[in-house]
Write a protein that holds these residues in place. Structure first.
Motif, short mmCIF file in Angstrom:
data_model
loop_
_atom_site.label_atom_id
_atom_site.label_comp_id
_atom_site.label_asym_id
_atom_site.label_seq_id
_atom_site.Cartn_x
_atom_site.Cartn_y
_atom_site.Cartn_z
N LYS A 18 0.85 -1.21 0.00
CA LYS A 18 0.00 0.00 0.00
C LYS A 18 0.88 1.26 0.00
CE LYS A 18 -4.31 -1.48 2.10
NZ LYS A 18 -5.02 -1.65 3.39
N TYR A 19 1.95 1.20 0.76
CA TYR A 19 2.89 2.33 0.82
C TYR A 19 3.48 2.61 -0.57
CZ TYR A 19 7.00 5.04 2.39
OH TYR A 19 7.96 6.01 2.56
N ILE A 20 3.90 1.54 -1.24
CA ILE A 20 4.48 1.69 -2.58
C ILE A 20 3.43 2.21 -3.57
CG2 ILE A 20 5.47 0.39 -4.53
CD1 ILE A 20 6.76 -1.43 -2.32
N SER A 21 2.23 1.66 -3.45
CA SER A 21 1.12 2.10 -4.32
C SER A 21 0.84 3.59 -4.18
CB SER A 21 -0.15 1.37 -3.92
OG SER A 21 -0.45 0.42 -4.86
N ARG A 22 0.87 4.03 -2.92
CA ARG A 22 0.59 5.44 -2.65
C ARG A 22 1.71 6.34 -3.23
NH1 ARG A 22 -2.56 9.43 -2.90
NH2 ARG A 22 -2.39 10.99 -1.26
N ILE A 23 2.94 5.88 -3.11
CA ILE A 23 4.05 6.64 -3.70
C ILE A 23 3.85 6.74 -5.20
CG2 ILE A 23 6.53 6.53 -4.25
CD1 ILE A 23 7.05 5.55 -1.42
N LYS A 24 3.50 5.62 -5.80
CA LYS A 24 3.29 5.59 -7.25
C LYS A 24 2.22 6.60 -7.66
CE LYS A 24 1.09 3.11 -10.80
NZ LYS A 24 1.79 3.11 -12.06
N GLU A 25 1.12 6.60 -6.88
CA GLU A 25 0.02 7.50 -7.19
C GLU A 25 0.46 8.97 -7.08
OE1 GLU A 25 -4.36 6.56 -5.81
OE2 GLU A 25 -3.19 7.41 -4.19
N LEU A 26 1.21 9.27 -6.03
CA LEU A 26 1.61 10.66 -5.79
C LEU A 26 2.63 11.17 -6.82
CD1 LEU A 26 1.89 10.51 -1.91
CD2 LEU A 26 0.37 12.05 -3.18
N ILE A 27 3.51 10.29 -7.26
CA ILE A 27 4.55 10.77 -8.19
C ILE A 27 4.16 10.55 -9.65
CG2 ILE A 27 6.39 10.52 -6.48
CD1 ILE A 27 7.37 8.05 -7.95
N GLY A 28 3.11 9.77 -9.85
CA GLY A 28 2.54 9.63 -11.20
C GLY A 28 3.44 8.91 -12.18
N THR A 29 4.11 7.86 -11.71
CA THR A 29 4.92 7.08 -12.66
C THR A 29 4.96 5.62 -12.23
OG1 THR A 29 7.04 7.00 -13.79
CG2 THR A 29 7.14 7.53 -11.49
N ASP A 30 5.37 4.76 -13.16
CA ASP A 30 5.49 3.33 -12.85
C ASP A 30 6.59 3.06 -11.84
OD1 ASP A 30 3.54 2.43 -14.44
OD2 ASP A 30 4.85 1.61 -16.00
N ILE A 31 6.38 2.03 -11.04
CA ILE A 31 7.47 1.54 -10.18
C ILE A 31 7.97 0.25 -10.84
CG2 ILE A 31 8.16 0.85 -7.84
CD1 ILE A 31 6.84 3.65 -7.87
N MET A 32 9.26 0.21 -11.13
CA MET A 32 9.79 -0.92 -11.87
C MET A 32 10.35 -2.02 -10.95
SD MET A 32 12.96 -0.51 -14.44
CE MET A 32 13.87 -1.87 -15.04
N LEU A 33 11.16 -1.60 -10.00
CA LEU A 33 11.80 -2.56 -9.09
C LEU A 33 11.70 -2.03 -7.66
CD1 LEU A 33 15.24 -3.07 -10.94
CD2 LEU A 33 13.33 -4.69 -10.95
N VAL A 34 11.72 -2.98 -6.72
CA VAL A 34 11.79 -2.60 -5.30
C VAL A 34 12.98 -3.36 -4.71
CG1 VAL A 34 10.61 -2.65 -3.07
CG2 VAL A 34 9.29 -2.21 -5.16
#
Ligand code: GDP
Ligand code: IMO
Ligand code: MG
Length: 433
Positions: A396-412
């Motif tokens: 959920k934390y990663i999802s929220r970051i993605k939403e706020l910065i408006g870009t894909d997350i490729m790797l964690v």
């Protein structure tokens, strides 16, 4: 035509670029540094061994990858030779694969001395690495710099050096009351460095473009981070080069139309070394805790890094400035033991709310971050290798970051090692799930 990726730090440096470059190098044939110098410290951990690269691209730890130091980099030959010797001592092949631009500017002892003296004497010090980076770039722009190729033209080199030393010695003596340098001593020393480096030197712009036209995969390894960029960063608390994606065009000679992809690396929180504004900086207790858990000490200078919450306003700005296509989130594991985790979503200043950074002087120093709180996941993520095995609160934390910065997350990334990295799963709308 080739495949090109520019990888940049999307915060204040030390995001874990070295680790990510090392992973991406698997699929590349060329790795190119395009700006900065040995102020950078890029860490790669292979098994029990830790390597910190300063000037040589992090791809050097893989076999048969051509590693290029582009003309936008400033080179301290002594530091470069030490790095070459260190890598050779560890059994890595360097001679066949390392290429150094003939047009890269050279750092001299007077650059380091001036960097040091300005830091000591000047009000509002920047907290530089004292490696001579700023003064060397200043000479480049002032059109008095000395380039690698100049070391091979004895007469020309000596005359440029004499002019530079006359000017620098006057400044050192009259402004700082410091000793000057001997042109003869430096000339002899640098002639030896030139001799050592001669076989690595090439026309790197030609090399890179031929590789591109020959269908090669090329990785451009940014140093520092977006907010240390001399144009986009928190000026004057910045470095002296363009650490953003555009720096690859001016510092490596690849045209904008030849860049296929831009990747940004971010920590799951924020750090910065040296002076300058930092809106989401922790108070002392959390600072200590995260610094210890994250091993937040400089890879180049050993200085303690300042730590703070993830700042989505900064990173969104970084996505825009660099044209970032996808983000890699590192050091998620460092947050494992926190009960609640905050994300900065906006800044308050003078009764107004901002979701970008206006040009108001002192804005970042005086704004108040607006936070939203997220429940922590309170479990160890460092052994997890599949995204859907991450605790739900971490996703959920990663999802929220993605939403706020408006870009894909490729790797964690959840640890220092190559294996502690997972591909981020996307939902049908492209959201992290
Ligand atoms: P760079 O300058 O961007 O290459 O980053 P540095 O090497 O200066 O700093 C990043 C530090 O974090 C290094 O010590 C890495 O070994 C370490 N690191 C990278 N990714 C992770 C991660 O996911 N978790 C943890 N705990 N450490 C990491
Ligand atoms: P990597 O590539 C973090 C910071 C210094 C100082 C400012 C100016 O490892 O991410 P300089 O010596 O460049 O004139 O210092 O920039 N700085 C870095 N901070 N990571 C780096 O590189 C940095 N390189 C320079 O601490 O605040
Ligand atoms: Mg670093």
């Amino acid at each position: 035509m080739g495949q090109t990726t520019v990888l940049v730090g999307a915060q204040w440096g030390d995001e874990g670029k070295g680790k990510v470059i090392d992973i991406l190098t698997e699929d590349a044939q060329y790795v190119v540094r395009y700006q900065g110098g040995h102020n950078a410290g890029h860490t790669v951990v292979i098994g029990d061994e830790k390597y910190v690269l300063h000037l040589i691209p992090s791809g050097i730890l893989h076999k048969e990858k051509i590693c290029v130091i582009g003309h936008g980099v400033v080179i301290d030959p002594k530091a470069l030779i030490e790095e070459i010797e260190f890598l050779k001592g560890k059994g890595f092949e360097v001679d066949e694969v390392l290429k150094v631009s003939d047009k890269a500017h050279v750092i001299f002892p007077y650059h380091c001395k001036l960097d040091e003296l300005r830091e000591v004497k000047k009000k509002g010090r920047i907290g530089t690495t004292k490696k001579g980076i700023g003064p060397c770039y200043a000479d480049k722009v002032a059109r008095v710099g000395i380039r690698i190729a100049d070391l091979f033209d004895k007469k020309y080199f000596r005359s440029r050096l004499n002019d530079n030393i006359a000017e620098k010695n006057a400044i050192l003596k009259n402004l700082y009351g410091a000793d000057g340098f001997s042109a003869g001593v430096i000339f002899d020393e640098y002639m030896k460095y030139g001799e050592y480096l001669k076989n690595y030197v090439c026309d790197s712009v030609n090399l890179i473009n031929e590789a591109y036209c020959g269908g090669k995969t090329i990785l451009f390894e940014g140093a520092q981070g977006t907010f240390l960029d001399v144009d986009y960063g928190t000026y004057p608390f910045v470095t002296s080069s363009n650490s953003t994606a555009g720096g690859a065009c001016t510092g490596a000679g690849i045209g904008p139309s030849r860049i296929d992809r831009v990747l940004g690396v971010v920590k799951a929180y924020t750090t910065r070394v040296g002076e300058g504004p930092f809106p989401t900086e922790f108070g002392p207790t959390l600072m200590e805790r995260i610094r210890e858990k994250g091993g937040e000490f400089g890879a180049t200078t050993g200085r303690a890094r300042r730590c703070g919450w993830f700042d989505s306003v900064l990173v969104k700005n970084s996505v825009d400035i660099n044209g970032i296509d996808s983000v890699i989130i590192t050091k998620l594991d460092v947050l494992d033991e926190l009960e609640t985790i905050s994300i900065c979503t906006a800044y308050k200043h003078g009764g107004k709310t901002y979701r970008s950074i206006p040009g108001i002087p002192g804005f970042l120093e005086s704004c108040e971050p607006v936070y939203e709180e997220h429940p922590g996941w309170l479990s160890d993520t460092s052994g997890i290798t599949f995204y859907d095995r991450l605790p739900v609160n971490a996703r959920k934390y990663i999802s929220r970051i993605k939403e706020l910065i408006g870009t894909d997350i490729m790797l964690v990334s959840v640890g220092k090692s190559r294996g502690q990295t997972m591909v981020c799963k996307q939902d049908k709308q492209g959201g992290a799930v």
